[in-house]
Design a protein around this motif. Structure first.
Motif, mmCIF file in Angstrom:
data_model
loop_
_atom_site.group_PDB
_atom_site.id
_atom_site.type_symbol
_atom_site.label_atom_id
_atom_site.label_comp_id
_atom_site.label_asym_id
_atom_site.label_seq_id
_atom_site.Cartn_x
_atom_site.Cartn_y
_atom_site.Cartn_z
ATOM 1 N N LYS A 162 0.815 -1.109 0.154
ATOM 2 C CA LYS A 162 0.141 -0.020 0.160
ATOM 3 C C LYS A 162 1.020 1.187 -0.014
ATOM 4 C CE LYS A 162 -3.912 0.103 2.442
ATOM 5 N NZ LYS A 162 -4.618 0.258 3.647
ATOM 6 N N ALA A 163 1.920 1.277 0.831
ATOM 7 C CA ALA A 163 3.044 2.368 0.749
ATOM 8 C C ALA A 163 3.428 2.653 -0.531
ATOM 9 C CB ALA A 163 3.835 2.163 1.890
ATOM 10 N N VAL A 164 3.874 1.522 -1.269
ATOM 11 C CA VAL A 164 4.460 1.874 -2.665
ATOM 12 C C VAL A 164 3.528 2.391 -3.648
ATOM 13 C CG1 VAL A 164 5.306 0.370 -4.326
ATOM 14 C CG2 VAL A 164 6.166 -0.043 -2.257
ATOM 15 N N ASP A 192 14.887 1.393 2.779
ATOM 16 C CA ASP A 192 15.487 0.936 1.835
ATOM 17 C C ASP A 192 14.426 -0.181 0.954
ATOM 18 O OD1 ASP A 192 17.854 1.921 2.199
ATOM 19 O OD2 ASP A 192 18.862 0.134 3.237
ATOM 20 N N THR A 193 13.886 -0.921 1.858
ATOM 21 C CA THR A 193 12.839 -1.820 1.567
ATOM 22 C C THR A 193 11.535 -0.965 0.639
ATOM 23 O OG1 THR A 193 12.795 -3.049 3.350
ATOM 24 C CG2 THR A 193 10.811 -3.387 2.141
ATOM 25 N N LEU A 194 11.179 0.145 0.918
ATOM 26 C CA LEU A 194 10.337 0.850 0.237
ATOM 27 C C LEU A 194 11.035 1.364 -0.931
ATOM 28 C CD1 LEU A 194 8.648 3.147 2.690
ATOM 29 C CD2 LEU A 194 7.449 1.176 1.716
ATOM 30 N N PHE A 195 12.062 1.845 -1.195
ATOM 31 C CA PHE A 195 12.906 2.181 -2.224
ATOM 32 C C PHE A 195 13.258 0.950 -3.249
ATOM 33 C CE2 PHE A 195 17.222 2.058 -4.170
ATOM 34 C CZ PHE A 195 17.133 3.077 -5.156
ATOM 35 N N THR A 196 13.431 -0.192 -2.739
ATOM 36 C CA THR A 196 13.648 -1.363 -3.589
ATOM 37 C C THR A 196 12.509 -1.796 -4.266
ATOM 38 O OG1 THR A 196 15.414 -2.108 -2.446
ATOM 39 C CG2 THR A 196 14.664 -3.577 -3.814
ATOM 40 N N LEU A 197 11.272 -1.605 -3.465
ATOM 41 C CA LEU A 197 10.064 -2.337 -4.022
ATOM 42 C C LEU A 197 9.445 -1.227 -5.048
ATOM 43 C CD1 LEU A 197 8.227 -3.328 -0.626
ATOM 44 C CD2 LEU A 197 8.865 -4.898 -2.515
ATOM 45 N N VAL A 198 9.813 -0.088 -5.120
ATOM 46 C CA VAL A 198 9.308 1.206 -5.799
ATOM 47 C C VAL A 198 10.296 0.962 -7.189
ATOM 48 C CG1 VAL A 198 9.331 3.481 -6.483
ATOM 49 C CG2 VAL A 198 8.664 2.655 -4.373
ATOM 50 N N GLY A 199 11.660 0.787 -6.885
ATOM 51 C CA GLY A 199 12.454 0.337 -8.067
ATOM 52 C C GLY A 199 11.858 -0.853 -8.922
ATOM 53 N N HIS A 200 11.608 -1.668 -8.005
ATOM 54 C CA HIS A 200 11.200 -3.083 -8.714
ATOM 55 C C HIS A 200 9.989 -2.875 -9.693
ATOM 56 C CE1 HIS A 200 10.785 -7.449 -9.525
ATOM 57 N NE2 HIS A 200 9.549 -7.398 -8.868
ATOM 58 N N THR A 240 13.207 3.610 -13.337
ATOM 59 C CA THR A 240 14.492 3.734 -12.202
ATOM 60 C C THR A 240 15.559 3.470 -12.910
ATOM 61 O OG1 THR A 240 12.590 3.257 -10.669
ATOM 62 C CG2 THR A 240 15.076 3.274 -10.138
ATOM 63 N N SER A 241 15.785 2.606 -13.838
ATOM 64 C CA SER A 241 17.039 2.189 -14.535
ATOM 65 C C SER A 241 17.556 3.453 -15.227
ATOM 66 C CB SER A 241 17.073 0.959 -15.400
ATOM 67 O OG SER A 241 16.564 -0.299 -14.475
ATOM 68 N N ARG A 242 16.693 3.827 -15.717
ATOM 69 C CA ARG A 242 17.137 5.347 -16.690
ATOM 70 C C ARG A 242 17.560 6.323 -15.862
ATOM 71 N NH1 ARG A 242 12.927 4.126 -20.313
ATOM 72 N NH2 ARG A 242 11.211 5.089 -19.104
ATOM 73 N N VAL A 243 16.880 6.550 -14.748
ATOM 74 C CA VAL A 243 17.263 7.545 -13.656
ATOM 75 C C VAL A 243 18.708 7.355 -13.130
ATOM 76 C CG1 VAL A 243 16.646 8.768 -11.528
ATOM 77 C CG2 VAL A 243 14.680 8.370 -13.283
ATOM 78 N N ILE A 244 18.746 6.010 -12.670
ATOM 79 C CA ILE A 244 20.039 5.438 -12.060
ATOM 80 C C ILE A 244 21.276 5.865 -12.780
ATOM 81 C CG2 ILE A 244 21.261 3.717 -11.013
ATOM 82 C CD1 ILE A 244 18.685 2.529 -9.860
ATOM 83 N N THR A 245 20.996 5.369 -14.098
ATOM 84 C CA THR A 245 22.062 5.519 -15.301
ATOM 85 C C THR A 245 22.544 6.877 -15.364
ATOM 86 O OG1 THR A 245 21.497 3.533 -16.395
ATOM 87 C CG2 THR A 245 22.915 4.961 -17.625
ATOM 88 N N LYS A 246 21.580 7.674 -15.407
ATOM 89 C CA LYS A 246 21.715 9.167 -15.633
ATOM 90 C C LYS A 246 22.553 9.678 -14.269
ATOM 91 C CE LYS A 246 19.402 13.457 -16.575
ATOM 92 N NZ LYS A 246 17.957 14.179 -16.954
ATOM 93 N N MET A 247 22.201 9.229 -13.173
ATOM 94 C CA MET A 247 22.699 9.681 -11.856
ATOM 95 C C MET A 247 24.331 9.243 -11.711
ATOM 96 S SD MET A 247 20.783 11.264 -9.522
ATOM 97 C CE MET A 247 19.149 11.673 -9.197
#
Length: 284
Positions: A121-123, A250-258, A264-271
């Motif tokens: 629900k948080a995600v 960390d758990t929320l971040f990973t679940l959102v990224g998943h 998310t992959s595009r943003v991480i690559t840019k970062m």
């Protein structure tokens, strides 16, 4: 499942005076309480056997016998090391051992009590939010800013700031299409409550991350993610709680990224490309 000390701490704030008296005695004398008869325990605490029986049922145990067995099991569990104090006579090795066991126990207790449906629900709220703000005061501001640092790697629109006055102003800008994640170990910090009340006034959804589900901050939230910890002396900044709360983030971040893997992959690559430009090149 929560052990007896964790259950007591999670409901402590809503206990009436007699129940608090029972709770405080059991927390301070778990070894005696585990072996005592209901009459013996009532005599030691200075209350009635009926009060002891009601207290056990309040915690979810059908009978005093079940409650007594649970206290004994709690003592034997790995989390029992978690409730020991650091003594002046402890060697450095012993101090290190206690601190790491405290952190491990906080993570185990938190993991066993987090509900997947609450995390999902948080995600959902994070992904569906127009803007998300992370808020925390004092030690909790470390968790909030850690969340901000991580979620910058996602396509989500997020805000956070360690300064309290700016947090209040950020909260004032969020509305019913937004999400506020409020972090507080005790759940009783007045400044944190002011931020949360501002979010509530604006119709913003609120997620609370706290160790006390019956605290004012928790009761004022739409969803509560509990971190479980027990502090030992010399540690006023709730270090074990910070470890558990950061892991929830960390758990929320990973679940959102998943869930938003491609974006998310595009943003991480840019970062990574931007960060790489700040690093000193290796000498050939």
């Amino acid at each position: 499942m929560q052990n007896v000390p964790e259950k007591i701490r999670s409901v402590y704030e809503k206990l009436h005076p007699t129940e608090k008296k029972i709770a405080e005695y059991i927390l301070a004398h778990q070894d005696i309480s585990a072996d005592a008869t209901i009459q013996n325990l009532a005599n030691r605490i200075g209350t009635s056997t009926a009060s002891i029986s009601r207290f056990a049922k309040h915690l979810g145990y059908p009978s005093f016998r079940d409650f007594s067995i649970a206290i004994s099991a709690s003592q034997k569990s790995s989390s029992s090391d978690f409730f020991t104090e650091i003594d002046h006579e402890d060697s450095s090795t012993r101090v290190v051992d206690k601190l790491f066991k405290a952190g491990i126990s906080a993570l185990r207790s938190t993991a066993s009590n987090l509900r997947v449906k609450d995390l999902e629900k948080a995600v959902d709220w994070l992904i569906g939010s127009q803007k998300t703000g992370f808020f925390g005061i004092g030690g909790s501001s470390i968790v909030a800013f850690n969340a901000y640092h991580k979620f910058l790697r996602t396509p989500l629109n997020i805000v956070s700031h360690p300064d309290y006055d700016i947090q209040i102003m950020q909260a004032a800008h969020l509305n019913e299409k937004c999400l506020g994640i409020v972090i507080s170990h005790s759940g009783r910090n007045q400044d944190t409550l002011l931020v949360e009340n501002k979010l509530r006034e604006n119709g913003c959804k609120i997620i609370a991350i706290t160790a006390f589900p019956e605290s004012p901050v928790a009761k004022n939230a739409d969803l509560v993610l509990n971190s479980y910890s027990e502090e030992v002396n010399f540690r006023q900044e709730s270090m074990s709680s910070l470890i558990a709360q950061i892991t929830i983030i960390d758990t929320l971040f990973t679940l959102v990224g998943h869930r938003l893997e491609k974006d998310t992959s595009r943003v991480i690559t840019k970062m990574r490309r931007v960060i790489e430009q700040t690093r000193v090149k290796k000498q050939q």
